[in-house]
Scaffold this motif. Structure first.
Motif, PDB file in Angstrom:
ATOM      1  N   MET A   1       0.952   8.358  10.334  1.00  0.00           N
ATOM      2  CA  MET A   1      -0.279   9.127  10.095  1.00  0.00           C
ATOM      3  C   MET A   1      -0.197   9.812   8.752  1.00  0.00           C
ATOM      4  O   MET A   1      -1.171   9.859   8.002  1.00  0.00           O
ATOM      5  N   ILE A   2       0.982  10.358   8.446  1.00  0.00           N
ATOM      6  CA  ILE A   2       1.128  11.039   7.165  1.00  0.00           C
ATOM      7  C   ILE A   2       0.914  10.043   6.038  1.00  0.00           C
ATOM      8  O   ILE A   2       0.202  10.311   5.077  1.00  0.00           O
TER       9      ILE A   2
ATOM     10  N   SER B   1       0.823  -1.200   0.000  1.00  0.00           N
ATOM     11  CA  SER B   1       0.000   0.000   0.000  1.00  0.00           C
ATOM     12  C   SER B   1       0.863   1.259   0.000  1.00  0.00           C
ATOM     13  O   SER B   1       0.444   2.286  -0.515  1.00  0.00           O
ATOM     14  N   SER B   2       2.085   1.153   0.535  1.00  0.00           N
ATOM     15  CA  SER B   2       2.946   2.341   0.477  1.00  0.00           C
ATOM     16  C   SER B   2       3.422   2.594  -0.944  1.00  0.00           C
ATOM     17  O   SER B   2       3.922   3.666  -1.264  1.00  0.00           O
ATOM     18  N   LEU B   3       3.284   1.588  -1.809  1.00  0.00           N
ATOM     19  CA  LEU B   3       3.646   1.789  -3.214  1.00  0.00           C
ATOM     20  C   LEU B   3       2.419   2.147  -4.041  1.00  0.00           C
ATOM     21  O   LEU B   3       2.466   2.149  -5.263  1.00  0.00           O
ATOM     22  N   GLY B   4       1.317   2.386  -3.365  1.00  0.00           N
ATOM     23  CA  GLY B   4       0.117   2.804  -4.080  1.00  0.00           C
ATOM     24  C   GLY B   4      -0.735   1.660  -4.582  1.00  0.00           C
ATOM     25  O   GLY B   4      -1.614   1.852  -5.405  1.00  0.00           O
ATOM     26  N   ILE B   5      -0.487   0.448  -4.080  1.00  0.00           N
ATOM     27  CA  ILE B   5      -1.262  -0.697  -4.533  1.00  0.00           C
ATOM     28  C   ILE B   5      -2.429  -0.907  -3.570  1.00  0.00           C
ATOM     29  O   ILE B   5      -2.237  -0.981  -2.364  1.00  0.00           O
ATOM     30  N   SER B   6      -3.636  -1.012  -4.109  1.00  0.00           N
ATOM     31  CA  SER B   6      -4.785  -1.287  -3.246  1.00  0.00           C
ATOM     32  C   SER B   6      -4.818  -2.774  -2.951  1.00  0.00           C
ATOM     33  O   SER B   6      -5.039  -3.602  -3.827  1.00  0.00           O
ATOM     34  N   VAL B   7      -4.585  -3.114  -1.689  1.00  0.00           N
ATOM     35  CA  VAL B   7      -4.429  -4.515  -1.309  1.00  0.00           C
ATOM     36  C   VAL B   7      -5.689  -5.310  -1.633  1.00  0.00           C
ATOM     37  O   VAL B   7      -5.631  -6.375  -2.238  1.00  0.00           O
TER      38      VAL B   7
ATOM     39  N   GLU C   1      -7.854  14.122  15.187  1.00  0.00           N
ATOM     40  CA  GLU C   1      -8.232  15.472  14.755  1.00  0.00           C
ATOM     41  C   GLU C   1      -7.048  16.074  14.007  1.00  0.00           C
ATOM     42  O   GLU C   1      -5.939  15.553  14.055  1.00  0.00           O
ATOM     43  N   GLY C   2      -7.332  17.179  13.318  1.00  0.00           N
ATOM     44  CA  GLY C   2      -6.261  17.853  12.616  1.00  0.00           C
ATOM     45  C   GLY C   2      -6.291  17.573  11.129  1.00  0.00           C
ATOM     46  O   GLY C   2      -7.085  16.783  10.629  1.00  0.00           O
ATOM     47  N   VAL C   3      -5.430  18.285  10.423  1.00  0.00           N
ATOM     48  CA  VAL C   3      -5.425  18.245   8.959  1.00  0.00           C
ATOM     49  C   VAL C   3      -4.016  17.907   8.488  1.00  0.00           C
ATOM     50  O   VAL C   3      -3.029  18.411   9.016  1.00  0.00           O
ATOM     51  N   ILE C   4      -3.926  17.021   7.525  1.00  0.00           N
ATOM     52  CA  ILE C   4      -2.654  16.775   6.859  1.00  0.00           C
ATOM     53  C   ILE C   4      -2.881  17.100   5.383  1.00  0.00           C
ATOM     54  O   ILE C   4      -3.830  16.606   4.778  1.00  0.00           O
ATOM     55  N   ALA C   5      -2.057  17.962   4.826  1.00  0.00           N
ATOM     56  CA  ALA C   5      -2.313  18.371   3.450  1.00  0.00           C
ATOM     57  C   ALA C   5      -1.040  18.386   2.622  1.00  0.00           C
ATOM     58  O   ALA C   5       0.049  18.683   3.116  1.00  0.00           O
ATOM     59  N   LEU C   6      -1.209  18.025   1.360  1.00  0.00           N
ATOM     60  CA  LEU C   6      -0.142  18.153   0.362  1.00  0.00           C
ATOM     61  C   LEU C   6      -0.553  19.320  -0.507  1.00  0.00           C
ATOM     62  O   LEU C   6      -1.557  19.225  -1.212  1.00  0.00           O
ATOM     63  N   ASP C   7       0.189  20.415  -0.474  1.00  0.00           N
ATOM     64  CA  ASP C   7      -0.285  21.653  -1.099  1.00  0.00           C
ATOM     65  C   ASP C   7      -1.732  21.886  -0.661  1.00  0.00           C
ATOM     66  O   ASP C   7      -1.984  22.000   0.517  1.00  0.00           O
ATOM     67  N   ASP C   8      -2.682  21.844  -1.610  1.00  0.00           N
ATOM     68  CA  ASP C   8      -4.060  22.123  -1.200  1.00  0.00           C
ATOM     69  C   ASP C   8      -4.885  20.868  -0.987  1.00  0.00           C
ATOM     70  O   ASP C   8      -6.068  20.927  -0.683  1.00  0.00           O
ATOM     71  N   LEU C   9      -4.255  19.725  -1.182  1.00  0.00           N
ATOM     72  CA  LEU C   9      -4.996  18.470  -1.124  1.00  0.00           C
ATOM     73  C   LEU C   9      -4.944  17.872   0.267  1.00  0.00           C
ATOM     74  O   LEU C   9      -3.880  17.548   0.778  1.00  0.00           O
ATOM     75  N   GLN C  10      -6.113  17.719   0.907  1.00  0.00           N
ATOM     76  CA  GLN C  10      -6.122  17.106   2.227  1.00  0.00           C
ATOM     77  C   GLN C  10      -5.999  15.597   2.103  1.00  0.00           C
ATOM     78  O   GLN C  10      -6.729  14.974   1.347  1.00  0.00           O
ATOM     79  N   ILE C  11      -5.075  15.027   2.846  1.00  0.00           N
ATOM     80  CA  ILE C  11      -4.891  13.585   2.723  1.00  0.00           C
ATOM     81  C   ILE C  11      -5.183  12.826   4.008  1.00  0.00           C
ATOM     82  O   ILE C  11      -5.077  11.614   4.042  1.00  0.00           O
TER      83      ILE C  11
ATOM     84  N   LYS D   1      -3.811   5.406  -1.351  1.00  0.00           N
ATOM     85  CA  LYS D   1      -4.187   6.661  -2.014  1.00  0.00           C
ATOM     86  C   LYS D   1      -3.197   7.770  -1.681  1.00  0.00           C
ATOM     87  O   LYS D   1      -2.865   8.598  -2.525  1.00  0.00           O
ATOM     88  N   VAL D   2      -2.747   7.793  -0.422  1.00  0.00           N
ATOM     89  CA  VAL D   2      -1.744   8.778  -0.026  1.00  0.00           C
ATOM     90  C   VAL D   2      -0.493   8.581  -0.889  1.00  0.00           C
ATOM     91  O   VAL D   2       0.085   9.539  -1.408  1.00  0.00           O
ATOM     92  N   ALA D   3      -0.118   7.322  -1.055  1.00  0.00           N
ATOM     93  CA  ALA D   3       1.061   7.032  -1.874  1.00  0.00           C
ATOM     94  C   ALA D   3       0.858   7.543  -3.283  1.00  0.00           C
ATOM     95  O   ALA D   3       1.754   8.144  -3.889  1.00  0.00           O
ATOM     96  N   ARG D   4      -0.346   7.341  -3.817  1.00  0.00           N
ATOM     97  CA  ARG D   4      -0.599   7.793  -5.189  1.00  0.00           C
ATOM     98  C   ARG D   4      -0.609   9.306  -5.297  1.00  0.00           C
ATOM     99  O   ARG D   4      -0.354   9.860  -6.361  1.00  0.00           O
ATOM    100  N   SER D   5      -0.907   9.991  -4.175  1.00  0.00           N
ATOM    101  CA  SER D   5      -0.864  11.460  -4.237  1.00  0.00           C
ATOM    102  C   SER D   5       0.561  11.976  -4.227  1.00  0.00           C
ATOM    103  O   SER D   5       0.772  13.175  -4.310  1.00  0.00           O
TER     104      SER D   5
END
Lengths: 607, 251, 285
Positions: free
Chosen positions: A392-393, A203-209, A401-411, A418-422
């Protein structure tokens, strides 16, 4: 001897199996008797089911015995539509495979969410239900007495003779094994290996198990369904007797014996069980004991089955041949240090994130900002929440609680694949490298989700598939050069020394053109030279514009690399700033040393 | 300090996990009735050293001698039976067992009858009264400091000669940490030898006789606690010459 | 009511299998697929002892306990100890189970044997239903066994050590517990139990070589309902599975008995994978 070996290896890997197929096709004209023909047919049918199981057990890494139910679905579908007058074998094969696929999907969707023992038991239960379900619909299926009166199959309107039927079975087996081989010898095969050995890594490589496991299960339904159709038309009679728990055990034993993680092992296993055992006297009496023995000792002694033993021999011979040809490590060590292309980093921002496990607060109100073209370091004592924050990232834990974001994209709240794919890629504290992969394959797996080529494209080797395969190669070569492993492309990835395994992980995390790279204690266990390679690489990645986050114990290294340091203590950010500020921060020293900083440098005790 | 006081001697120990060698050269000594403190930054190899001493990790090189005998490949549960009691970091008590069950299990290695163990449990309750008050509650219901006391009590149930404590103060509020340290200190009087791993340098130095500092898997400083200076310590902590923080701190 | 009695009794049999699973699960976090086959063997030995050799029932019980205990010990050494990976364990215990089934078939053939119950087979009328003595005894045995095992795990040193080992193997080792030996003994104990229980299970299910597979699966459903590692849960699980099977068979049709149980299994696994009667353990760092 070795020269001969090299010649054999120069042939494509499918040459020998194809030869076997052609020999099988020609056997009847060489005067093979009826009994023998029937044995070959039964072996091939068994091999088809085993092959379906192998996709699941050997590649996706789940033991699900639903294939017997899919086999039954194929057989009864063929029997019923045959009785209804649709005798055209191609139509039956198509419909039978579809019916098996439906059974596969229906039983797979709930089953695969569980995995492990629950999945195995659920699928065993499915086999137990076959006679009951047939009995419920006994009007049409004949219930426990079996389905009789199936019409002779036709091919383009002509009835199929016995000899033709034999050829048909062999051709279908050849087609399926070609299909299977093309799936396995491709990026999908590598992805299956990754998935089987470490879902976390996958999943860290973006593969949906889940989706990947489901597709293995569903694909495995196809050969089982085909085998069912062919079986129904073999004797024109089917009954629940053919789909029992014992048959399931034979399939499993053949898979284990032949080697689950192989393409052609299914043929060997099916051959041994069908031929070897059926010919043995008293098979009826000793059959179960022998099947059980295969499972027990196969599981204990050789986990790769016959195919595994074969693969080991091949590897050994390859290695010897390579040594003789003087292509050993030393001679090709010219390590072209590649340039890092310009990378598009993203701003990673973590805002007031908290996380509790049970009653324990692991993180409270953590905020952090990692900018493109900078190295952000996270340090702190054991248990301060560094790895939790990283997890968590990357989406392994959900935020409270809280927000983790890549530029404007909340992840935050996204699953890890999906995080990996972003664009967030990472390495692991303990290098996570699947077995039985070469260095270059291990690195290529990092591109699985960024460049997509479907399984069907792999099967037909379409131009797109070939292009992506070429790119996989050249990209892997490039990133391996970056970390200084460019000369070891074909080495066994898992048996590299620790330092190189860490560097390999870095290469793998770079190949998918990430925006943010998270390095979890990447320097631990490295020697001085490796540390220099790594430090230099990290600085070049920073120059190239990537967002680099490191969690590191090595304080010297952090001071050398970091633009910004965050100090975590007991789950919250205690201090952050440039290295020069952090060094001077008395509270940081206190946390690290446990010393109150107004000490004057004299004796600490006895005062 | 006579030689017969020596409980544990570790010489040039090398150990780690698989091919990850964490500890490269560590030496230390623990004597009866004394406390040896093992200091070092995060990731320096302290816990790994303890795991090798107690038999959880394999020794790759060097030697561990306990009661004058080489331990070699002796498995962990046998070392406990020989009087080596280890309190792991992170208050590793059995959360699902009650406090009394935890303590009884602590005495398992003595092979005593339950009746005899129950008497020993009473002694622990006297030493840590809070445990007696909550004896039939699950360990998970207690606070961090109480769990730490339970963990120590559990280790004492084994009637140890050598008590090994891995960061007993971790995650505790200062007042509670102080109490734990005092308890540890008072154990010295019973003749117990204690090997203490700590992040809290000052507090642990105050109660220790001997100090050993690890950096990057090696012993970088060792000696009597009374002679240690902050400068020495920082140098040992942050590596040799380019120890920037040491300079900063000394100003 | 007759149906309820019969359902409760068969549920008790399934619960007994699940208790065996649980003991192995608690001590080594794995499953022994052959658990039910061990019980099948216990039923056969009971048959041989009581019918063929005409021995007193208690002697038969002891004999069965010893023989099956030894077989379980052997299974642990061959099929469990050398195997590290969970998937292989699945395969090897399955193999052990198939071998036992094969051996039983070789010795006794495929036909079922009626096993007499030592306390008689006279039907009793109770709460408006007919019930065999063995059915009542089965229900009592499973309840007593659960109570007994629970007390043992709470109060005896060995029981406490086992529970501690189940929670944290390494920490238990550091308290002086020889975890490998304990795991082995617990496994062998499930064999002893399975052998002895043949006295009660045999008369209800008959001794038949194919008993293993179906008991193994139903036992697993009980476990899934009751929760992995929960002994008390097996009682509730056994009750639910036994009654479902008996009622479905009576009111919908015999072909729907397994199907109904299967549906329950799927629903429960989907809704609460850790079991209905198990509190969800929260992970800690």
């Amino acid at each position: 001897m070795l020269a001969l070996w090299l010649k054999i290896r120069a042939l494509p890997t499918w040459a020998l199996p194809l030869l076997l197929g052609i020999v099988l096709l020609l056997l009847p004209s060489l005067g093979m008797n009826y009994g023998m023909t029937r044995q070959v047919i039964l072996t091939l049918l068994l091999a088809l089911i085993v092959s379906g199981l192998n996709l699941n057990l050997g590649y996706a890494g789940e033991l699900a015995m639903g294939h017997i139910a899919m086999y039954a679905a194929g057989a009864y579908t063929a029997g019923l539509i045959g009785k209804a007058g649709i005798t055209e074998i191609w139509v039956q094969l198509l419909v039978g495979a579809l019916a098996a696929l439906v059974v596969g999907l229906v039983s797979g969707v709930p089953g695969l969410r569980l995995g492990g023992w629950s999945l195995a038991m659920t699928s065993f239960f499915l086999i137990l239900l076959i006679p009951d379900v047939l009995s419920i619909f006994k009007e049409s299926t004949g219930g426990r007495n079996g389905l009789t009166g199936i019409a002779t199959p036709t091919l383009f309107g002509e009835p199929v003779t016995e000899n033709q039927y034999y050829v048909l079975v062999v051709v279908i087996a050849i087609l399926w094994f070609a299909f299977m081989r093309n799936v396995v010898v491709s990026r999908h095969g590598t992805a299956f290996q990754v998935l089987k050995q470490s879902p976390v890594l996958a999943s860290s490589l973006g593969i949906s198990v889940f989706r990947m496991k489901l597709s293995a299960y569903a694909l495995g339904a196809i050969p089982a369904g085909l085998a069912g159709v062919l079986f129904a038309n073999l004797d024109m009679f089917i009954s629940p007797e053919a789909f029992t728990f014992t048959v399931a055990m034979t399939v499993l034993a053949a898979s284990i014996f032949g080697g689950s993680a192989s393409v052609y092992g299914a043929l060997v296993g099916a051959g041994v069980l069908q031929f070897g055992l059926n010919q043995a006297t008293n098979f009826q009496e000793y059959g179960l004991i022998i099947t059980g023995g295969f499972l027990l000792f196969g599981g204990v002694l050789f986990s790769g089955g016959i195919a595994g033993v074969g693969q080991k021999i091949v590897r050994k011979l390859d290695y010897k041949a390579a040594e003789q040809a003087g292509r050993s490590k030393g001679s090709s060590a010219e390590n072209a240090v590649a340039d890092v292309e310009v990378l598009q980093g993203a701003n990673l921002s973590v805002q007031t994130v908290s996380k509790a496990f049970g009653g324990n607060k692991a993180l409270s109100q953590v905020s952090l900002e990692a900018k493109p073209g900078a190295v952000t370091a996270i340090i702190g004592p054991n248990g301060s929440g560094k790895t939790t924050l990283l997890n968590m990232i990357s989406g392994y834990y959900e935020t409270d609680e809280g927000v983790i974001a890549l530029d404007d994209l909340q992840i935050q709240g996204q699953p890890s694949y999906k995080v990996a794919r972003s664009g967030v890629s990472r390495t692991f504290q303990t290098p996570n490298i699947p077995k039985n992969l070469s260095v270059i394959e291990a690195v290529e797996s990092g591109r699985y989700s960024t460049q997509r080529a479907s399984i069907l494209q792999a099967v037909f080797r379409t131009p797109k598939f070939r292009r992506i395969r070429r790119e996989d190669r050249s990209e892997a070569q490039r990133v391996l050069n970056l970390v200084g492993l460019g000369s070891q492309l074909n080495a066994d990835a898992d048996s590299l020394p620790l330092g190189n395994r860490r560097l390999l992980e870095v290469a793998r995390s770079l190949i998918g053109s990430p925006k943010v790279i998270l390095l979890d204690e990447v320097a631990s266990g490295l020697d001085e030279d490796e540390l220099d390679v790594l430090a230099d690489l990290i600085l070049r990645l920073r120059e190239a514009g990537l967002t680099v986050v490191i969690v590191e114990h090595n304080f010297q290294l952090v001071l050398r690399l970091a633009d910004v340091i965050y100090v975590l203590a007991q789950g919250s950010v205690m201090a952050h700033g440039a290295p020069a500020e952090i060094e001077k921060n008395p509270r940081v020293m206190e946390e690290y040393l446990g010393i109150v900083s107004d000490s004057d440098g004299t004796s600490l005790v006895g005062a | 300090m006579t030689e017969e006081n020596i409980l544990l001697e570790v010489e040039h120990l090398q150990t780690g996990y698989g091919d990850l060698k964490v500890v490269r050269d560590v030496s230390l000594t623990v004597r009866s009735g004394q406390i040896t403190v093992l200091l070092g930054r995060n990731g320096a190899g302290k816990t790994t050293t303890l795991r090798a001493i107690t038999g959880l990790n394999r020794t790759y090189g060097g030697e561990v001698r306990y009661l004058g005998k080489k331990l070699g490949e002796t498995v962990a549960h046998r070392r406990v039976a020989q009087g080596m009691s280890y309190v792991q970091e992170g208050k590793r008590v059995f959360h699902e067992l009650t406090i009394e069950q935890n303590l009884l299990l602590g005495g398992f290695s003595t092979k005593s009858k339950k009746r005899a163990l129950l008497e020993a449990v009473q002694e622990i309750y006297e030493f840590f009264p809070i445990l007696g008050d909550k004896r039939s509650l699950p360990a998970s219901s207690m606070s961090g400091g109480q769990q730490q006391m339970l963990a120590i009590g559990q280790a004492l149930m084994a009637k140890p000669k050598l008590l090994i404590l891995d960061e007993p103060s971790q995650g505790l509020a200062p007042a509670i940490m102080k109490e734990v340290m005092e308890r540890v200190h008072s154990l010295k009087a019973t003749g117990l030898g204690i090997l203490l791993v700590e992040q809290a340098v000052q507090e642990s130095l105050e109660i220790s006789d001997e100090v050993s500092v690890l950096d990057m898997g090696r012993t970088s400083l060792a000696g009597p606690a009374s002679s240690m200076t902050l400068e020495q310590l920082q140098e040992a902590y942050f590596g040799t010459s380019e120890s920037v923080p040491a300079k900063q701190m000394a100003e | 009511m007759t149906i309820i009695w019969s359902g409760m009794a068969i549920g008790a049999v399934y619960a007994l299998v699940a208790i065996g699973y649980n003991i192995v699960f608690i001590s080594q976090k794995t499953f022994n697929f052959a658990q039910a086959s061990l019980m099948m063997l216990g039923a056969f030995i009971t048959y041989v002892g009581i019918v063929v050799m005409q021995l007193p029932w208690w002697l038969v019980g002891i004999m069965a306990a010893i023989i099956v205990g030894l077989i379980a010990a052997l299974e642990e050494r061959i099929a469990i100890r050398p195997v590290k990976d969970m998937h292989n364990l699945l395969v090897t215990t399955l193999g052990a189970s198939i071998i036992l089934q094969g051996v039983a078939q070789l010795i006794w053939g495929g036909e079922p044997y009626r096993v007499p119950f030592f306390a008689g087979d006279q039907v009793i009328s109770l709460f408006g239903g007919n019930v065999y003595p063995v059915e009542l005894v089965l229900v009592a045995v499973v309840i007593l066994l659960v109570i007994g095992l629970n007390q043992f795990s709470k109060h005896s040193l060995i029981g406490i050590a086992l529970m501690g080992m189940s929670e944290d193997r390494e920490a238990a080792q550091l308290r002086g517990v020889d975890v490998r030996r304990f795991a082995f003994l617990a496994f062998a104990f499930t064999g002893v139990l399975a052998g002895f229980l043949g006295l009660f299970v045999g008369p209800k299910t008959y001794a038949v070589a194919t008993l293993g597979a179906s008991l193994a699966l139903k036992g697993f459903v009980v476990l899934a309902i009751g929760g992995f590692g929960s002994l008390t849960g097996t009682l509730a699980g056994g009750l639910i599975v036994g009654l479902t099977e008996a009622l479905a068979s009576r009111y919908i049709g015999a072909d729907f008995a397994n199907l109904s149980v299967f549906l329950i299994l799927v629903v429960i696994l989907m809704a609460k994978p850790s079991g209905l009667f198990n509190r969800q353990k929260e992970r800690t760092v």
